[in-house]
Design a protein around this motif. Structure first.
Motif, PDB file in Angstrom:
ATOM      1  N   CYS A  94       0.351   1.845   4.660  1.00 15.58           N
ATOM      2  CA  CYS A  94       0.610   1.930   3.217  1.00 15.58           C
ATOM      3  C   CYS A  94      -0.684   2.030   2.423  1.00 15.58           C
ATOM      4  O   CYS A  94      -0.814   2.863   1.519  1.00 15.58           O
ATOM      5  CB  CYS A  94       1.407   0.713   2.756  1.00 15.58           C
ATOM      6  N   MET A 124       6.041   2.883   1.604  1.00 14.50           N
ATOM      7  CA  MET A 124       6.411   1.622   2.245  1.00 14.50           C
ATOM      8  C   MET A 124       7.697   1.791   3.053  1.00 14.50           C
ATOM      9  O   MET A 124       7.799   1.259   4.168  1.00 14.50           O
ATOM     10  CB  MET A 124       6.607   0.513   1.212  1.00 14.50           C
ATOM     11  N   LEU A 164       4.901  -7.696   1.826  1.00 18.01           N
ATOM     12  CA  LEU A 164       5.430  -6.449   1.274  1.00 18.01           C
ATOM     13  C   LEU A 164       5.161  -6.354  -0.226  1.00 18.01           C
ATOM     14  O   LEU A 164       4.812  -5.281  -0.740  1.00 18.01           O
ATOM     15  CB  LEU A 164       6.935  -6.351   1.547  1.00 18.01           C
ATOM     16  N   LEU A 168       2.719  -3.484  -2.016  1.00 17.13           N
ATOM     17  CA  LEU A 168       3.135  -2.641  -3.136  1.00 17.13           C
ATOM     18  C   LEU A 168       2.162  -2.765  -4.302  1.00 17.13           C
ATOM     19  O   LEU A 168       1.791  -1.774  -4.930  1.00 17.13           O
ATOM     20  CB  LEU A 168       4.547  -3.003  -3.583  1.00 17.13           C
ATOM     21  N   SER A 171      -0.913  -0.958  -3.439  1.00 19.28           N
ATOM     22  CA  SER A 171      -0.652   0.481  -3.379  1.00 19.28           C
ATOM     23  C   SER A 171      -0.641   1.104  -4.767  1.00 19.28           C
ATOM     24  O   SER A 171      -1.190   2.195  -4.977  1.00 19.28           O
ATOM     25  CB  SER A 171       0.673   0.750  -2.666  1.00 19.28           C
TER      26      SER A 171
END
Length: 272
Positions: A94, A124, A164, A168, A171
Protein backbone atom coordinates in the motif's frame (compact mmCIF):
# COMPACT_ATOMS: atom_id res chain seq x y z
CA UNK A 1 -12.58 26.13 -6.28
CA UNK A 2 -14.58 23.38 -4.60
CA UNK A 3 -13.89 22.67 -0.93
CA UNK A 4 -13.82 18.98 -0.13
CA UNK A 5 -15.20 17.77 3.22
CA UNK A 6 -12.66 16.83 5.88
CA UNK A 7 -14.97 15.76 8.70
CA UNK A 8 -14.31 12.35 10.30
CA UNK A 9 -17.54 11.01 8.80
CA UNK A 10 -16.83 12.24 5.26
CA UNK A 11 -14.69 9.24 4.33
CA UNK A 12 -17.39 6.79 5.43
CA UNK A 13 -20.02 8.74 3.50
CA UNK A 14 -17.79 8.58 0.42
CA UNK A 15 -17.25 4.86 0.94
CA UNK A 16 -21.00 4.21 1.21
CA UNK A 17 -21.79 6.38 -1.79
CA UNK A 18 -19.08 4.89 -4.04
CA UNK A 19 -18.96 1.29 -2.80
CA UNK A 20 -19.90 -0.10 -6.22
CA UNK A 21 -17.21 1.93 -7.99
CA UNK A 22 -14.66 0.99 -5.32
CA UNK A 23 -15.42 -2.70 -5.72
CA UNK A 24 -14.98 -2.55 -9.50
CA UNK A 25 -11.73 -0.58 -9.25
CA UNK A 26 -10.33 -2.95 -6.63
CA UNK A 27 -11.27 -6.03 -8.63
CA UNK A 28 -9.75 -4.59 -11.79
CA UNK A 29 -6.57 -3.56 -9.96
CA UNK A 30 -6.11 -7.00 -8.39
CA UNK A 31 -6.71 -8.92 -11.63
CA UNK A 32 -4.81 -6.54 -13.95
CA UNK A 33 -1.40 -7.28 -12.43
CA UNK A 34 -1.70 -10.92 -13.53
CA UNK A 35 -3.66 -10.34 -16.74
CA UNK A 36 -1.98 -11.76 -19.83
CA UNK A 37 0.48 -13.93 -17.91
CA UNK A 38 0.52 -17.69 -18.45
CA UNK A 39 -0.07 -18.60 -14.82
CA UNK A 40 -2.46 -15.73 -14.09
CA UNK A 41 -3.59 -15.52 -10.46
CA UNK A 42 -1.29 -18.42 -9.59
CA UNK A 43 1.51 -15.84 -9.41
CA UNK A 44 -0.09 -14.53 -6.22
CA UNK A 45 0.83 -17.93 -4.74
CA UNK A 46 4.26 -18.30 -6.37
CA UNK A 47 5.63 -14.95 -5.17
CA UNK A 48 5.13 -15.46 -1.41
CA UNK A 49 6.24 -19.10 -1.65
CA UNK A 50 9.46 -18.13 -3.42
CA UNK A 51 10.27 -15.41 -0.89
CA UNK A 52 9.44 -17.80 1.94
CA UNK A 53 11.86 -20.39 0.57
CA UNK A 54 14.67 -17.83 0.13
CA UNK A 55 14.30 -16.19 3.54
CA UNK A 56 13.97 -19.55 5.29
CA UNK A 57 17.17 -20.82 3.69
CA UNK A 58 19.14 -17.65 4.45
CA UNK A 59 18.05 -17.23 8.06
CA UNK A 60 17.46 -20.78 9.29
CA UNK A 61 20.16 -22.59 7.31
CA UNK A 62 22.87 -20.00 6.66
CA UNK A 63 22.47 -17.87 9.81
CA UNK A 64 21.09 -20.67 12.04
CA UNK A 65 18.35 -18.36 13.35
CA UNK A 66 15.84 -19.84 15.80
CA UNK A 67 12.68 -18.70 17.57
CA UNK A 68 13.62 -20.28 20.87
CA UNK A 69 13.58 -24.06 20.63
CA UNK A 70 16.98 -25.57 19.90
CA UNK A 71 15.42 -28.47 18.01
CA UNK A 72 13.06 -26.24 16.04
CA UNK A 73 12.48 -27.56 12.54
CA UNK A 74 12.95 -25.47 9.41
CA UNK A 75 9.24 -25.90 8.65
CA UNK A 76 8.24 -24.35 11.98
CA UNK A 77 10.73 -21.55 11.47
CA UNK A 78 9.30 -20.93 8.00
CA UNK A 79 5.73 -20.73 9.32
CA UNK A 80 6.65 -18.17 11.98
CA UNK A 81 8.68 -16.20 9.46
CA UNK A 82 5.93 -16.26 6.86
CA UNK A 83 3.31 -14.99 9.32
CA UNK A 84 5.40 -11.85 9.77
CA UNK A 85 6.24 -11.43 6.10
CA UNK A 86 2.60 -11.31 4.99
CA UNK A 87 1.84 -8.53 7.47
CA UNK A 88 4.78 -6.53 6.15
CA UNK A 89 3.75 -7.24 2.55
CA UNK A 90 0.31 -5.76 3.23
CA UNK A 91 1.90 -2.65 4.74
CA UNK A 92 4.59 -2.24 2.07
CA UNK A 93 2.37 -2.80 -0.97
CA UNK A 94 0.00 0.00 0.00
CA UNK A 95 2.68 2.50 0.98
CA UNK A 96 4.98 1.87 -1.98
CA UNK A 97 2.13 2.48 -4.41
CA UNK A 98 0.71 5.49 -2.57
CA UNK A 99 3.10 8.24 -3.85
CA UNK A 100 2.27 7.43 -7.50
CA UNK A 101 -1.47 6.87 -7.11
CA UNK A 102 -2.52 10.29 -8.36
CA UNK A 103 0.34 10.72 -10.83
CA UNK A 104 -0.54 7.46 -12.61
CA UNK A 105 -4.27 8.26 -12.66
CA UNK A 106 -4.25 11.77 -14.06
CA UNK A 107 -7.36 11.01 -16.12
CA UNK A 108 -9.32 10.76 -12.88
CA UNK A 109 -7.97 14.12 -11.67
CA UNK A 110 -9.48 15.86 -14.69
CA UNK A 111 -12.90 14.44 -13.84
CA UNK A 112 -14.39 16.84 -11.32
CA UNK A 113 -16.92 14.33 -10.02
CA UNK A 114 -14.48 11.45 -9.51
CA UNK A 115 -13.85 10.65 -5.83
CA UNK A 116 -10.03 10.62 -5.76
CA UNK A 117 -10.06 9.79 -2.06
CA UNK A 118 -11.09 6.19 -2.80
CA UNK A 119 -7.88 5.38 -4.69
CA UNK A 120 -5.94 4.45 -1.51
CA UNK A 121 -8.92 2.29 -0.53
CA UNK A 122 -8.61 0.57 -3.91
CA UNK A 123 -4.95 -0.29 -3.36
CA UNK A 124 -5.69 -1.50 0.15
CA UNK A 125 -8.45 -3.76 -1.16
CA UNK A 126 -6.06 -5.21 -3.73
CA UNK A 127 -3.35 -5.68 -1.09
CA UNK A 128 -5.85 -7.38 1.22
CA UNK A 129 -6.63 -9.78 -1.63
CA UNK A 130 -2.95 -10.75 -1.78
CA UNK A 131 -2.87 -10.96 2.01
CA UNK A 132 -5.79 -13.39 2.03
CA UNK A 133 -4.10 -15.58 -0.58
CA UNK A 134 -0.91 -15.63 1.51
CA UNK A 135 -2.91 -16.36 4.65
CA UNK A 136 -4.47 -19.39 2.97
CA UNK A 137 -0.96 -20.56 2.01
CA UNK A 138 0.15 -20.12 5.64
CA UNK A 139 -2.80 -22.11 6.98
CA UNK A 140 -2.23 -24.84 4.40
CA UNK A 141 1.41 -25.08 5.51
CA UNK A 142 0.29 -25.34 9.14
CA UNK A 143 -2.14 -28.15 8.35
CA UNK A 144 0.47 -30.11 6.34
CA UNK A 145 3.11 -29.74 9.05
CA UNK A 146 0.77 -30.53 11.92
CA UNK A 147 1.21 -27.05 13.42
CA UNK A 148 -1.93 -26.23 15.44
CA UNK A 149 -3.97 -23.16 14.53
CA UNK A 150 -5.60 -21.48 17.51
CA UNK A 151 -9.21 -20.19 17.60
CA UNK A 152 -7.95 -16.72 18.51
CA UNK A 153 -6.89 -16.49 14.87
CA UNK A 154 -10.50 -15.55 14.13
CA UNK A 155 -9.68 -12.20 15.72
CA UNK A 156 -7.24 -11.30 12.92
CA UNK A 157 -9.57 -8.68 11.36
CA UNK A 158 -9.84 -6.96 14.74
CA UNK A 159 -6.12 -7.21 15.44
CA UNK A 160 -5.23 -5.75 12.05
CA UNK A 161 -7.75 -2.88 12.25
CA UNK A 162 -5.32 -0.32 13.77
CA UNK A 163 -2.72 -1.15 11.12
CA UNK A 164 -5.26 -0.83 8.30
CA UNK A 165 -6.39 2.57 9.57
CA UNK A 166 -2.78 3.70 9.82
CA UNK A 167 -2.01 2.45 6.31
CA UNK A 168 -4.94 4.41 4.88
CA UNK A 169 -3.87 7.58 6.67
CA UNK A 170 -0.30 7.24 5.43
CA UNK A 171 -1.56 6.41 1.92
CA UNK A 172 -3.65 9.58 1.67
CA UNK A 173 -0.76 11.64 2.96
CA UNK A 174 1.76 10.08 0.57
CA UNK A 175 -0.61 10.16 -2.42
CA UNK A 176 -0.86 13.91 -1.99
CA UNK A 177 2.86 14.47 -1.39
CA UNK A 178 3.69 12.30 -4.39
CA UNK A 179 2.02 14.84 -6.67
CA UNK A 180 4.19 17.72 -5.47
CA UNK A 181 7.38 15.82 -4.52
CA UNK A 182 8.07 12.94 -6.91
CA UNK A 183 11.10 11.76 -4.90
CA UNK A 184 8.80 10.27 -2.28
CA UNK A 185 8.25 7.24 -4.51
CA UNK A 186 11.92 6.31 -4.04
CA UNK A 187 12.09 7.21 -0.35
CA UNK A 188 9.10 5.08 0.66
CA UNK A 189 10.59 2.00 -0.99
CA UNK A 190 13.64 2.35 1.23
CA UNK A 191 11.60 3.05 4.37
CA UNK A 192 9.46 -0.07 3.92
CA UNK A 193 12.65 -2.12 3.63
CA UNK A 194 13.89 -0.55 6.85
CA UNK A 195 10.55 -1.41 8.48
CA UNK A 196 11.01 -5.03 7.39
CA UNK A 197 14.32 -5.47 9.20
CA UNK A 198 13.41 -3.32 12.21
CA UNK A 199 10.44 -5.51 13.06
CA UNK A 200 10.51 -8.93 14.80
CA UNK A 201 10.01 -10.81 11.54
CA UNK A 202 13.36 -12.58 11.15
CA UNK A 203 14.14 -12.71 14.86
CA UNK A 204 12.23 -12.72 18.17
CA UNK A 205 11.96 -9.33 19.85
CA UNK A 206 13.37 -10.92 23.02
CA UNK A 207 16.70 -11.36 21.21
CA UNK A 208 17.31 -7.62 21.52
CA UNK A 209 18.30 -5.59 24.60
CA UNK A 210 15.33 -3.91 26.35
CA UNK A 211 16.30 -0.45 25.04
CA UNK A 212 16.10 -1.64 21.44
CA UNK A 213 12.86 -3.52 22.09
CA UNK A 214 11.26 -0.19 23.02
CA UNK A 215 12.46 1.31 19.73
CA UNK A 216 11.05 -1.59 17.72
CA UNK A 217 7.61 -0.98 19.21
CA UNK A 218 7.60 2.37 17.38
CA UNK A 219 7.61 0.44 14.10
CA UNK A 220 3.93 0.35 13.00
CA UNK A 221 4.11 -3.31 11.96
CA UNK A 222 5.78 -4.63 15.13
CA UNK A 223 2.61 -5.01 17.22
CA UNK A 224 0.52 -6.51 14.37
CA UNK A 225 3.27 -9.07 13.65
CA UNK A 226 3.48 -10.06 17.32
CA UNK A 227 -0.29 -10.27 17.78
CA UNK A 228 -0.91 -12.24 14.58
CA UNK A 229 1.57 -14.85 15.78
CA UNK A 230 0.18 -14.86 19.31
CA UNK A 231 -3.38 -15.32 18.08
CA UNK A 232 -2.91 -17.67 15.15
CA UNK A 233 0.16 -19.77 15.93
CA UNK A 234 0.93 -19.64 19.64
CA UNK A 235 -2.40 -19.11 21.37
CA UNK A 236 -0.86 -16.55 23.72
CA UNK A 237 -3.00 -14.01 25.64
CA UNK A 238 -3.40 -10.85 23.58
CA UNK A 239 -2.26 -7.47 24.87
CA UNK A 240 -5.49 -5.53 24.47
CA UNK A 241 -4.03 -2.48 26.20
CA UNK A 242 -1.37 -2.13 23.52
CA UNK A 243 -4.00 -2.81 20.86
CA UNK A 244 -6.21 0.00 22.22
CA UNK A 245 -3.31 2.45 22.13
CA UNK A 246 -2.48 1.42 18.56
CA UNK A 247 -6.16 1.87 17.62
CA UNK A 248 -6.12 5.46 18.90
CA UNK A 249 -2.90 6.11 16.95
CA UNK A 250 -4.38 4.46 13.87
CA UNK A 251 -7.55 6.56 14.04
CA UNK A 252 -5.48 9.73 14.46
CA UNK A 253 -3.26 8.96 11.46
CA UNK A 254 -6.35 7.92 9.48
CA UNK A 255 -8.12 11.23 10.04
CA UNK A 256 -5.07 13.47 9.65
CA UNK A 257 -4.10 11.74 6.39
CA UNK A 258 -7.62 12.08 5.00
CA UNK A 259 -7.86 15.75 6.03
CA UNK A 260 -4.47 16.50 4.47
CA UNK A 261 -5.49 14.81 1.21
CA UNK A 262 -8.78 16.71 1.03
CA UNK A 263 -7.09 20.05 1.74
CA UNK A 264 -4.31 19.61 -0.81
CA UNK A 265 -6.18 17.91 -3.66
CA UNK A 266 -7.33 21.25 -5.07
CA UNK A 267 -3.86 21.78 -6.52
CA UNK A 268 -3.52 18.39 -8.20
CA UNK A 269 -4.87 19.48 -11.57
CA UNK A 270 -2.55 22.51 -11.70
CA UNK A 271 0.57 20.42 -11.01
CA UNK A 272 -0.37 17.55 -13.31
Amino acid sequence: MKNHPVSPTAVFETLARNRGLLWELTKRDFVSRYKGSIFGLAWSLFNPLLMLAIYTFVFSVAFKARWGAVDESQVNFAIVLFSGLIVHALFAECLVRAPTLIVTNTNYVKKVVFPLEILPLMTMGSALGNFMVSLVVLMFFCILSGTPLHPAGLLLPVLLLPLLLMILGFSWFLASLGVYLRDFAQVIGMLTTVALFLAPIFYPISALPPAYQSLLILNPITLPVLQVRDALLWGEPLNWGAWAISLVVGLTVFYLGFAWFQKTRRGFADVL
